[in-house]
Motif scaffolding. Structure first.
Motif, PDB file in Angstrom:
ATOM      1  N   ALA A   1      11.424 -24.416-116.178  1.00 30.52           N
ATOM      2  CA  ALA A   1      12.230 -25.227-115.033  1.00 30.52           C
ATOM      3  C   ALA A   1      12.118 -24.502-113.757  1.00 30.52           C
ATOM      4  CB  ALA A   1      13.533 -25.560-115.514  1.00 30.52           C
ATOM      5  N   GLU A   2      12.004 -25.454-112.857  1.00 28.68           N
ATOM      6  CA  GLU A   2      12.029 -24.655-111.200  1.00 28.68           C
ATOM      7  C   GLU A   2      12.993 -23.604-111.031  1.00 28.68           C
ATOM      8  OE1 GLU A   2      11.371 -26.201-106.823  1.00 28.68           O
ATOM      9  OE2 GLU A   2      11.650 -27.618-108.493  1.00 28.68           O
ATOM     10  N   ALA A   3      14.241 -23.882-111.599  1.00 33.30           N
ATOM     11  CA  ALA A   3      15.564 -23.133-111.119  1.00 33.30           C
ATOM     12  C   ALA A   3      15.278 -21.694-111.923  1.00 33.30           C
ATOM     13  CB  ALA A   3      16.584 -23.610-111.724  1.00 33.30           C
ATOM     14  N   ASP A   4      14.473 -21.609-112.999  1.00 32.36           N
ATOM     15  CA  ASP A   4      14.099 -20.531-113.751  1.00 32.36           C
ATOM     16  C   ASP A   4      12.835 -19.839-113.388  1.00 32.36           C
ATOM     17  OD1 ASP A   4      16.553 -20.973-115.240  1.00 32.36           O
ATOM     18  OD2 ASP A   4      15.601 -22.055-116.578  1.00 32.36           O
ATOM     19  N   ARG A   5      12.090 -20.170-112.747  1.00 31.06           N
ATOM     20  CA  ARG A   5      10.933 -19.689-112.432  1.00 31.06           C
ATOM     21  C   ARG A   5      11.355 -18.171-111.425  1.00 31.06           C
ATOM     22  NH1 ARG A   5       7.898 -25.029-110.475  1.00 31.06           N
ATOM     23  NH2 ARG A   5       7.517 -26.259-112.587  1.00 31.06           N
ATOM     24  N   PRO A   6      10.137 -17.366-111.722  1.00 30.77           N
ATOM     25  CA  PRO A   6      10.436 -16.140-110.960  1.00 30.77           C
ATOM     26  C   PRO A   6      10.110 -16.288-109.334  1.00 30.77           C
ATOM     27  CG  PRO A   6       8.196 -16.116-111.912  1.00 30.77           C
ATOM     28  CD  PRO A   6       9.153 -17.494-112.329  1.00 30.77           C
ATOM     29  N   TYR A   7      10.458 -15.593-108.656  1.00 34.98           N
ATOM     30  CA  TYR A   7      10.344 -15.492-107.312  1.00 34.98           C
ATOM     31  C   TYR A   7      10.301 -14.047-106.442  1.00 34.98           C
ATOM     32  CZ  TYR A   7      15.170 -14.428-106.812  1.00 34.98           C
ATOM     33  OH  TYR A   7      16.564 -13.857-106.791  1.00 34.98           O
ATOM     34  N   LEU A   8       9.814 -14.035-105.363  1.00 33.69           N
ATOM     35  CA  LEU A   8       9.475 -12.934-104.462  1.00 33.69           C
ATOM     36  C   LEU A   8      10.704 -12.876-103.575  1.00 33.69           C
ATOM     37  CD1 LEU A   8       5.860 -12.708-103.916  1.00 33.69           C
ATOM     38  CD2 LEU A   8       6.717 -11.799-105.758  1.00 33.69           C
ATOM     39  N   SER A   9      10.987 -11.398-103.248  1.00 31.26           N
ATOM     40  CA  SER A   9      12.193 -11.248-102.315  1.00 31.26           C
ATOM     41  C   SER A   9      11.788  -9.901-101.663  1.00 31.26           C
ATOM     42  CB  SER A   9      13.510 -11.081-102.975  1.00 31.26           C
ATOM     43  OG  SER A   9      14.564 -10.662-102.188  1.00 31.26           O
ATOM     44  N   LEU A  10      12.351  -9.766-100.544  1.00 31.88           N
ATOM     45  CA  LEU A  10      12.147  -8.500 -99.812  1.00 31.88           C
ATOM     46  C   LEU A  10      13.273  -7.560-100.147  1.00 31.88           C
ATOM     47  CD1 LEU A  10      11.579  -9.962 -96.228  1.00 31.88           C
ATOM     48  CD2 LEU A  10      10.049  -8.835 -97.358  1.00 31.88           C
ATOM     49  N   THR A  11      14.077  -7.942-100.794  1.00 34.13           N
ATOM     50  CA  THR A  11      15.234  -6.645-101.236  1.00 34.13           C
ATOM     51  C   THR A  11      15.427  -6.525-102.847  1.00 34.13           C
ATOM     52  OG1 THR A  11      16.810  -8.713-101.294  1.00 34.13           O
ATOM     53  CG2 THR A  11      16.650  -7.320 -99.178  1.00 34.13           C
ATOM     54  N   GLN A  12      15.619  -5.592-103.249  1.00 26.70           N
ATOM     55  CA  GLN A  12      15.544  -5.237-104.653  1.00 26.70           C
ATOM     56  C   GLN A  12      17.072  -5.734-105.468  1.00 26.70           C
ATOM     57  OE1 GLN A  12      15.707  -1.074-105.414  1.00 26.70           O
ATOM     58  NE2 GLN A  12      15.387  -0.989-107.550  1.00 26.70           N
ATOM     59  N   THR A  13      18.050  -5.892-104.884  1.00 21.86           N
ATOM     60  CA  THR A  13      19.248  -6.291-105.615  1.00 21.86           C
ATOM     61  C   THR A  13      19.110  -7.762-106.364  1.00 21.86           C
ATOM     62  OG1 THR A  13      20.451  -5.298-103.826  1.00 21.86           O
ATOM     63  CG2 THR A  13      21.860  -6.860-105.322  1.00 21.86           C
ATOM     64  N   ARG A  14      19.477  -7.626-107.590  1.00 20.61           N
ATOM     65  CA  ARG A  14      19.302  -8.796-108.290  1.00 20.61           C
ATOM     66  C   ARG A  14      20.052 -10.010-107.812  1.00 20.61           C
ATOM     67  NH1 ARG A  14      19.561  -7.943-114.979  1.00 20.61           N
ATOM     68  NH2 ARG A  14      18.176  -6.205-115.036  1.00 20.61           N
ATOM     69  N   GLY A  15      19.502 -11.180-107.738  1.00 22.59           N
ATOM     70  CA  GLY A  15      20.042 -12.263-107.184  1.00 22.59           C
ATOM     71  C   GLY A  15      19.726 -12.482-105.519  1.00 22.59           C
ATOM     72  N   SER A  16      18.903 -11.672-105.227  1.00 19.30           N
ATOM     73  CA  SER A  16      18.672 -11.681-103.729  1.00 19.30           C
ATOM     74  C   SER A  16      17.756 -12.891-103.448  1.00 19.30           C
ATOM     75  CB  SER A  16      17.664 -10.394-103.564  1.00 19.30           C
ATOM     76  OG  SER A  16      18.272  -9.239-103.577  1.00 19.30           O
ATOM     77  N   PRO A  17      17.979 -13.268-101.951  1.00 17.89           N
ATOM     78  CA  PRO A  17      17.392 -14.552-101.728  1.00 17.89           C
ATOM     79  C   PRO A  17      15.861 -14.517-101.788  1.00 17.89           C
ATOM     80  CG  PRO A  17      18.262 -13.360 -99.840  1.00 17.89           C
ATOM     81  CD  PRO A  17      18.748 -12.736-100.859  1.00 17.89           C
ATOM     82  N   ALA A  18      15.532 -15.719-102.233  1.00 17.91           N
ATOM     83  CA  ALA A  18      13.954 -15.732-102.416  1.00 17.91           C
ATOM     84  C   ALA A  18      12.978 -15.740-100.969  1.00 17.91           C
ATOM     85  CB  ALA A  18      13.622 -17.141-103.174  1.00 17.91           C
ATOM     86  N   LEU A  19      12.037 -15.336-101.167  1.00 19.63           N
ATOM     87  CA  LEU A  19      11.042 -15.397 -99.667  1.00 19.63           C
ATOM     88  C   LEU A  19      10.657 -16.698 -99.518  1.00 19.63           C
ATOM     89  CD1 LEU A  19       9.381 -13.526 -97.765  1.00 19.63           C
ATOM     90  CD2 LEU A  19       7.497 -13.780 -99.443  1.00 19.63           C
ATOM     91  N   VAL A  20      10.701 -17.082 -98.385  1.00 17.99           N
ATOM     92  CA  VAL A  20      10.153 -18.508 -98.201  1.00 17.99           C
ATOM     93  C   VAL A  20       8.634 -18.213 -98.002  1.00 17.99           C
ATOM     94  CG1 VAL A  20      10.017 -20.070 -96.295  1.00 17.99           C
ATOM     95  CG2 VAL A  20      12.219 -18.970 -96.586  1.00 17.99           C
ATOM     96  N   VAL A  21       8.027 -19.140 -98.760  1.00 18.78           N
ATOM     97  CA  VAL A  21       6.538 -19.363 -98.965  1.00 18.78           C
ATOM     98  C   VAL A  21       5.798 -19.288 -97.689  1.00 18.78           C
ATOM     99  CG1 VAL A  21       4.542 -20.392 -99.878  1.00 18.78           C
ATOM    100  CG2 VAL A  21       6.627 -20.188-100.988  1.00 18.78           C
ATOM    101  N   PRO A  22       5.005 -18.471 -97.066  1.00 20.86           N
ATOM    102  CA  PRO A  22       4.395 -18.290 -95.680  1.00 20.86           C
ATOM    103  C   PRO A  22       3.786 -20.003 -95.645  1.00 20.86           C
ATOM    104  CG  PRO A  22       3.892 -16.475 -96.818  1.00 20.86           C
ATOM    105  CD  PRO A  22       4.719 -17.299 -97.805  1.00 20.86           C
ATOM    106  N   ALA A  23       3.967 -20.430 -94.603  1.00 26.94           N
ATOM    107  CA  ALA A  23       3.101 -21.687 -93.866  1.00 26.94           C
ATOM    108  C   ALA A  23       1.982 -21.760 -93.995  1.00 26.94           C
ATOM    109  CB  ALA A  23       3.634 -22.098 -92.404  1.00 26.94           C
ATOM    110  N   ASP A  24       1.094 -20.576 -93.726  1.00 28.77           N
ATOM    111  CA  ASP A  24      -0.103 -20.425 -93.836  1.00 28.77           C
ATOM    112  C   ASP A  24      -0.778 -20.003 -95.198  1.00 28.77           C
ATOM    113  OD1 ASP A  24       0.542 -17.844 -93.977  1.00 28.77           O
ATOM    114  OD2 ASP A  24      -0.865 -17.137 -92.098  1.00 28.77           O
ATOM    115  N   GLY A  25       0.188 -19.690 -96.307  1.00 29.54           N
ATOM    116  CA  GLY A  25      -0.204 -19.443 -97.436  1.00 29.54           C
ATOM    117  C   GLY A  25      -0.706 -18.029 -97.679  1.00 29.54           C
TER     118      GLY A  25
END
Length: 387
Positions: free
Chosen positions: A68-92
């Protein structure tokens, strides 16, 4: 009349000293800095396509794009759990730098790092759930009519008639059939019931026309070195390969199943230069997600284990069945994928050298071995084996 001697060929790519390119690093947030590096992608284009990185990350987390979308992994600039997800770059394109791969399922589990799939053998193919981007045709055409008009006899002739020339160089000489899922992964292929994608009823294992591509021998070797899937995925000593093959569009491809292309991508990312987490030894070990089931069962069972070094990673169930057998499949463990493909096609050209501890090929031209001959070779040289 004097014979005209042509000048030597120029270098395909002029040599110049090269250094390691910048990279995109993907780190595990639950491990210390010295043991956290999951992936290091070379950033030949000042970055790398986001979808390549994210899909590779999802593969090692057990095909996590199927959640489910809410459970999918994501990339972040910070290590702390629960850190905000990186916004997917507009140019990909994911820029050069270090990113942390967070798994929301384990966000509240403070005692346990999330587990990872340690190698290709423990990866399960996601039938009916291949990412949609990989199922697009990308210019792959149906098999040409010439394939059916000529009725080629053997399997190799079918590949030659279909493709006619190397699909990367258009060379017609020195070409070989290569496989998207390599022969060395034939057991994985069968265990994952990949035969459902066969294009012919007579196909056995990886030897199906839709799992092949015709390549010149040197390109085939690069292809099977886990450097390349039309995009260079490793950086070590690759200057010429980079100039010649990175982001190089192939010539028209015919009759290839996209499921085999996706499996090839997964096979390629599990290499020590790209997938780096086991390149060091962590005293506390790593959490790994491995197969532990009856290889004949229809359902797959995964368990979480500890591995303190690469050698601690258990064999997949289908590997355990053949652990003590000397068969062409286990012989493949002693050979590179390219050499093993040649062994399967020309078994009488090869013998096992006890002194070297490896398979050695007989010279096609001179009828002599590339090295010493051992009397206890499992095959030896048989009369009439050379064409």
């Amino acid at each position: 009349m004097a014979v005209h001697i042509k000048a030597p060929h120029e270098a395909a790519v002029p040599f110049s000293p090269s250094s390691r390119p910048p990279s995109v690093e993907i780190r595990h947030p639950d491990y210390d800095a010295g043991h956290a590096l999951l992936f290091r992608f070379p950033a030949f284009d000042d970055g790398i396509e986001y979808n390549i990185v994210w899909t590779a990350c999802c593969i090692v987390l057990g095909n996590a794009w199927t959640r489910a979308e809410a459970d999918r992994p994501y990339l972040s600039l910070t290590q702390t759990r629960g850190s905000p997800a990186l916004v997917v770059p507009a140019d990909g394109i994911l820029s050069v730098g270090a990113y942390y791969l967070h798994d929301p399922i384990f966000a509240t589990d403070e005692e346990s790092p999330y587990p990872i799939t340690p190698n290709f053998h423990h990866w399960e193919f996601p039938h009916n759930n291949v990412p949609s981007l990989w199922l697009e045709s990308h210019g792959i055409q149906p098999n040409p009519t010439r394939l059916y008009a000529t009725s080629p006899g053997n399997f190799r002739d079918k590949v030659l008639v279909r493709d006619e020339s190397c699909r990367m160089t258009l060379s017609r000489g020195g070409v070989e059939q290569a496989y998207w899922v390599p022969i060395s992964a034939d057991d994985w292929f069968n265990d994952n019931m990949m035969e459902r994608y066969h294009s012919e009823d007579t196909s056995i294992g990886v030897r199906d026309l839709s799992n092949t591509i015709l390549l010149r021998a040197d390109v085939h070797k690069i292809w099977d070195s886990k450097d390349l899937v039309m995009h260079m995925l490793s950086a070590h000593d690759k200057q010429e390969k980079l100039e010649l093959w990175h982001n190089r569009q192939p010539h028209t491809l015919y009759g290839i199943r996209p499921e085999f292309v996706f499996a090839r991508f997964a096979w390629t990312i599990f290499n020590n230069e790209l997938f780096r987490i086991f390149n060091s030894r962590r005293p506390q070990g790593w959490k790994i997600r491995v197969r532990e089931d009856d290889p004949k069962a229809e359902t797959r069972k995964h368990v979480i284990q500890h591995a303190f070094k690469r050698a601690d990673i258990p064999l997949a169930p289908f590997q355990q069945e053949k652990k003590h057998k000397r068969t062409p499949e286990t012989i493949g463990d002693l050979m590179s994928p390219t050499d093993y493909d040649d062994y399967v096609e020309n078994p009488n050209y090869w013998f096992y050298s006890v002194s070297r501890g490896e398979m050695v090929r007989w010279s096609d031209e001179e009828g002599e071995s590339d090295g010493d001959y051992d009397s206890d070779s499992p095959r030896g040289l048989q009369e009439g084996s050379f064409e």
